[in-house]
Design a protein around this motif. Structure first.
Motif, PDB file in Angstrom:
ATOM      1  N   HIS A 134      38.541 -30.370 -21.485  1.00 48.03           N
ATOM      2  CA  HIS A 134      37.443 -29.517 -21.950  1.00 48.03           C
ATOM      3  C   HIS A 134      36.100 -30.145 -21.574  1.00 48.03           C
ATOM      4  O   HIS A 134      35.207 -29.458 -21.059  1.00 48.03           O
ATOM      5  N   ALA A 135      35.958 -31.448 -21.804  1.00 45.98           N
ATOM      6  CA  ALA A 135      34.704 -32.143 -21.479  1.00 45.98           C
ATOM      7  C   ALA A 135      34.435 -32.107 -19.981  1.00 45.98           C
ATOM      8  O   ALA A 135      33.289 -31.924 -19.553  1.00 45.98           O
ATOM      9  N   ARG A 136      35.476 -32.266 -19.169  1.00 42.84           N
ATOM     10  CA  ARG A 136      35.317 -32.239 -17.703  1.00 42.84           C
ATOM     11  C   ARG A 136      34.826 -30.871 -17.237  1.00 42.84           C
ATOM     12  O   ARG A 136      33.887 -30.773 -16.437  1.00 42.84           O
ATOM     13  N   ILE A 137      35.440 -29.811 -17.743  1.00 45.89           N
ATOM     14  CA  ILE A 137      35.060 -28.452 -17.336  1.00 45.89           C
ATOM     15  C   ILE A 137      33.661 -28.122 -17.870  1.00 45.89           C
ATOM     16  O   ILE A 137      32.833 -27.543 -17.162  1.00 45.89           O
ATOM     17  N   GLU A 138      33.393 -28.500 -19.098  1.00 47.24           N
ATOM     18  CA  GLU A 138      32.082 -28.227 -19.683  1.00 47.24           C
ATOM     19  C   GLU A 138      30.969 -28.935 -18.905  1.00 47.24           C
ATOM     20  O   GLU A 138      29.908 -28.356 -18.657  1.00 47.24           O
ATOM     21  N   ALA A 139      31.208 -30.174 -18.483  1.00 44.96           N
ATOM     22  CA  ALA A 139      30.217 -30.912 -17.697  1.00 44.96           C
ATOM     23  C   ALA A 139      29.985 -30.250 -16.345  1.00 44.96           C
ATOM     24  O   ALA A 139      28.851 -30.159 -15.870  1.00 44.96           O
ATOM     25  N   SER A 140      31.044 -29.764 -15.727  1.00 50.31           N
ATOM     26  CA  SER A 140      30.903 -29.073 -14.443  1.00 50.31           C
ATOM     27  C   SER A 140      30.133 -27.761 -14.622  1.00 50.31           C
ATOM     28  O   SER A 140      29.253 -27.437 -13.834  1.00 50.31           O
ATOM     29  N   LEU A 141      30.463 -27.014 -15.682  1.00 51.61           N
ATOM     30  CA  LEU A 141      29.762 -25.757 -15.949  1.00 51.61           C
ATOM     31  C   LEU A 141      28.267 -26.003 -16.169  1.00 51.61           C
ATOM     32  O   LEU A 141      27.436 -25.214 -15.720  1.00 51.61           O
ATOM     33  N   ALA A 142      27.922 -27.105 -16.804  1.00 52.37           N
ATOM     34  CA  ALA A 142      26.512 -27.431 -17.045  1.00 52.37           C
ATOM     35  C   ALA A 142      25.757 -27.675 -15.741  1.00 52.37           C
ATOM     36  O   ALA A 142      24.535 -27.545 -15.695  1.00 52.37           O
ATOM     37  N   ARG A 143      26.474 -27.998 -14.659  1.00 48.94           N
ATOM     38  CA  ARG A 143      25.849 -28.210 -13.342  1.00 48.94           C
ATOM     39  C   ARG A 143      25.664 -26.892 -12.580  1.00 48.94           C
ATOM     40  O   ARG A 143      25.057 -26.891 -11.512  1.00 48.94           O
ATOM     41  N   GLN A 144      26.194 -25.802 -13.094  1.00 50.21           N
ATOM     42  CA  GLN A 144      26.120 -24.501 -12.424  1.00 50.21           C
ATOM     43  C   GLN A 144      24.792 -23.820 -12.786  1.00 50.21           C
ATOM     44  O   GLN A 144      24.674 -23.212 -13.858  1.00 50.21           O
ATOM     45  N   GLY A 145      23.828 -23.900 -11.910  1.00 50.61           N
ATOM     46  CA  GLY A 145      22.517 -23.312 -12.180  1.00 50.61           C
ATOM     47  C   GLY A 145      22.566 -21.828 -12.512  1.00 50.61           C
ATOM     48  O   GLY A 145      21.901 -21.374 -13.443  1.00 50.61           O
ATOM     49  N   LEU A 146      23.351 -21.070 -11.764  1.00 47.72           N
ATOM     50  CA  LEU A 146      23.430 -19.627 -12.020  1.00 47.72           C
ATOM     51  C   LEU A 146      23.997 -19.346 -13.403  1.00 47.72           C
ATOM     52  O   LEU A 146      23.463 -18.528 -14.150  1.00 47.72           O
ATOM     53  N   MET A 147      25.082 -20.040 -13.741  1.00 46.48           N
ATOM     54  CA  MET A 147      25.701 -19.789 -15.042  1.00 46.48           C
ATOM     55  C   MET A 147      24.776 -20.211 -16.187  1.00 46.48           C
ATOM     56  O   MET A 147      24.709 -19.545 -17.217  1.00 46.48           O
ATOM     57  N   GLN A 148      24.024 -21.290 -15.998  1.00 52.18           N
ATOM     58  CA  GLN A 148      23.063 -21.707 -17.015  1.00 52.18           C
ATOM     59  C   GLN A 148      21.956 -20.663 -17.151  1.00 52.18           C
ATOM     60  O   GLN A 148      21.551 -20.315 -18.260  1.00 52.18           O
ATOM     61  N   HIS A 149      21.478 -20.163 -16.022  1.00 53.51           N
ATOM     62  CA  HIS A 149      20.423 -19.138 -16.021  1.00 53.51           C
ATOM     63  C   HIS A 149      20.883 -17.874 -16.743  1.00 53.51           C
ATOM     64  O   HIS A 149      20.114 -17.251 -17.469  1.00 53.51           O
ATOM     65  N   LEU A 150      22.144 -17.509 -16.551  1.00 51.45           N
ATOM     66  CA  LEU A 150      22.670 -16.283 -17.158  1.00 51.45           C
ATOM     67  C   LEU A 150      23.118 -16.483 -18.603  1.00 51.45           C
ATOM     68  O   LEU A 150      23.351 -15.507 -19.308  1.00 51.45           O
ATOM     69  N   GLY A 151      23.258 -17.719 -19.045  1.00 52.62           N
ATOM     70  CA  GLY A 151      23.638 -17.989 -20.436  1.00 52.62           C
ATOM     71  C   GLY A 151      25.134 -18.071 -20.683  1.00 52.62           C
ATOM     72  O   GLY A 151      25.580 -17.916 -21.821  1.00 52.62           O
ATOM     73  N   ALA A 152      25.929 -18.334 -19.650  1.00 56.77           N
ATOM     74  CA  ALA A 152      27.385 -18.420 -19.816  1.00 56.77           C
ATOM     75  C   ALA A 152      27.754 -19.645 -20.642  1.00 56.77           C
ATOM     76  O   ALA A 152      27.055 -20.655 -20.619  1.00 56.77           O
ATOM     77  N   ARG A 153      28.859 -19.534 -21.380  1.00 54.04           N
ATOM     78  CA  ARG A 153      29.345 -20.662 -22.165  1.00 54.04           C
ATOM     79  C   ARG A 153      30.865 -20.720 -22.131  1.00 54.04           C
ATOM     80  O   ARG A 153      31.538 -19.696 -22.066  1.00 54.04           O
ATOM     81  N   LEU A 154      31.355 -21.934 -22.187  1.00 48.99           N
ATOM     82  CA  LEU A 154      32.794 -22.182 -22.166  1.00 48.99           C
ATOM     83  C   LEU A 154      33.374 -21.894 -23.544  1.00 48.99           C
ATOM     84  O   LEU A 154      32.892 -22.429 -24.542  1.00 48.99           O
ATOM     85  N   LEU A 155      34.415 -21.059 -23.577  1.00 51.31           N
ATOM     86  CA  LEU A 155      35.073 -20.750 -24.835  1.00 51.31           C
ATOM     87  C   LEU A 155      36.361 -21.540 -25.024  1.00 51.31           C
ATOM     88  O   LEU A 155      36.661 -22.009 -26.110  1.00 51.31           O
ATOM     89  N   ARG A 156      37.144 -21.663 -23.931  1.00 55.25           N
ATOM     90  CA  ARG A 156      38.459 -22.282 -24.054  1.00 55.25           C
ATOM     91  C   ARG A 156      38.913 -22.775 -22.695  1.00 55.25           C
ATOM     92  O   ARG A 156      38.649 -22.139 -21.683  1.00 55.25           O
ATOM     93  N   VAL A 157      39.598 -23.907 -22.699  1.00 52.47           N
ATOM     94  CA  VAL A 157      40.214 -24.406 -21.475  1.00 52.47           C
ATOM     95  C   VAL A 157      41.523 -25.094 -21.845  1.00 52.47           C
ATOM     96  O   VAL A 157      41.600 -25.801 -22.848  1.00 52.47           O
ATOM     97  N   GLU A 158      42.528 -24.816 -21.057  1.00 55.59           N
ATOM     98  CA  GLU A 158      43.837 -25.437 -21.145  1.00 55.59           C
ATOM     99  C   GLU A 158      44.310 -25.606 -19.709  1.00 55.59           C
ATOM    100  O   GLU A 158      43.771 -24.964 -18.812  1.00 55.59           O
ATOM    101  N   PRO A 159      45.314 -26.430 -19.464  1.00 53.78           N
ATOM    102  CA  PRO A 159      45.810 -26.524 -18.089  1.00 53.78           C
ATOM    103  C   PRO A 159      46.232 -25.135 -17.571  1.00 53.78           C
ATOM    104  O   PRO A 159      47.047 -24.454 -18.184  1.00 53.78           O
ATOM    105  N   GLY A 160      45.568 -24.699 -16.499  1.00 52.97           N
ATOM    106  CA  GLY A 160      45.886 -23.405 -15.895  1.00 52.97           C
ATOM    107  C   GLY A 160      45.193 -22.210 -16.510  1.00 52.97           C
ATOM    108  O   GLY A 160      45.457 -21.070 -16.128  1.00 52.97           O
ATOM    109  N   LEU A 161      44.254 -22.439 -17.437  1.00 47.86           N
ATOM    110  CA  LEU A 161      43.587 -21.325 -18.122  1.00 47.86           C
ATOM    111  C   LEU A 161      42.151 -21.714 -18.464  1.00 47.86           C
ATOM    112  O   LEU A 161      41.892 -22.849 -18.860  1.00 47.86           O
ATOM    113  N   CYS A 162      41.230 -20.753 -18.318  1.00 51.39           N
ATOM    114  CA  CYS A 162      39.837 -20.978 -18.704  1.00 51.39           C
ATOM    115  C   CYS A 162      39.233 -19.657 -19.159  1.00 51.39           C
ATOM    116  O   CYS A 162      39.429 -18.619 -18.521  1.00 51.39           O
ATOM    117  N   GLU A 163      38.515 -19.690 -20.270  1.00 50.71           N
ATOM    118  CA  GLU A 163      37.830 -18.500 -20.775  1.00 50.71           C
ATOM    119  C   GLU A 163      36.347 -18.808 -20.936  1.00 50.71           C
ATOM    120  O   GLU A 163      35.978 -19.807 -21.562  1.00 50.71           O
TER     121      GLU A 163
END
Length: 155
Positions: free
Chosen positions: A19-48
């Motif tokens: 979860h921390a690895r995916i969340e850190a990567s998402l924080a580097r995504q300028g577009l997703m930060q600009h749009l306000g996206a947030r990580l809800l859930r992550v498991e091996p093979g799944l991401c919401e």
């Protein structure tokens, strides 16, 4: 067979690290930060991932823009793919195809990405987008299939 407490703790720690690895990567995504996206859930093979409705994600008639929907599906599928790779790797999208099923405004979108086939050179994922109304009602609004390629992490 019951799993030991230490095995369960190790699994919980691995899930927290993922979860921390995916969340850190998402924080580097300028577009997703600009749009306000947030990580809800992550498991091996799944991401919401969720995307709130705002003026940043609309088209001219006030509904969620297809480009924002496609980007959200791409990110959810991409992080589902990344979740099955070793640290030190990232993914890039080779292609995706999306079908838009319905248009909505207000509330937020949730994209649920899943790995269909993991691989060393190619990963195939899907993502389904749901509109979540302010009252909590969920309706499917798009489906996507995607091909990813693992690449070395450069940061």
């Amino acid at each position: 067979m019951n799993r030991s407490t230490s095995d369960q703790a190790a699994d919980a720690h691995a899930l927290e690290a993922l979860h921390a690895r995916i969340e850190a990567s998402l924080a580097r995504q300028g577009l997703m930060q600009h749009l306000g996206a947030r990580l809800l859930r992550v498991e091996p093979g799944l991401c919401e991932i969720a995307l709130p409705y705002s003026e940043r994600v609309t088209q001219q008639q006030g509904g969620f823009h297809g480009g924002a929907m496609g980007a959200l599906a791409d990110i959810a599928g991409g992080y589902a793919g990344l979740s099955v790779l070793d640290e030190g790797l990232e993914v890039v999208t080779v292609e995706y195809k999306i079908n838009f099923l319905a248009s909505f405004n207000g509330g937020e979108l949730h994209a649920l990405g899943r790995v269909v086939r993991p691989g060393k050179r190619v990963i195939v994922t899907t993502a389904e987008l749901f509109h979540v109304a302010p009252d909590g009602r969920r309706q499917s609004c798009a489906v996507m299939q995607q091909t990813l390629a693992p690449v070395p992490q450069k940061y």
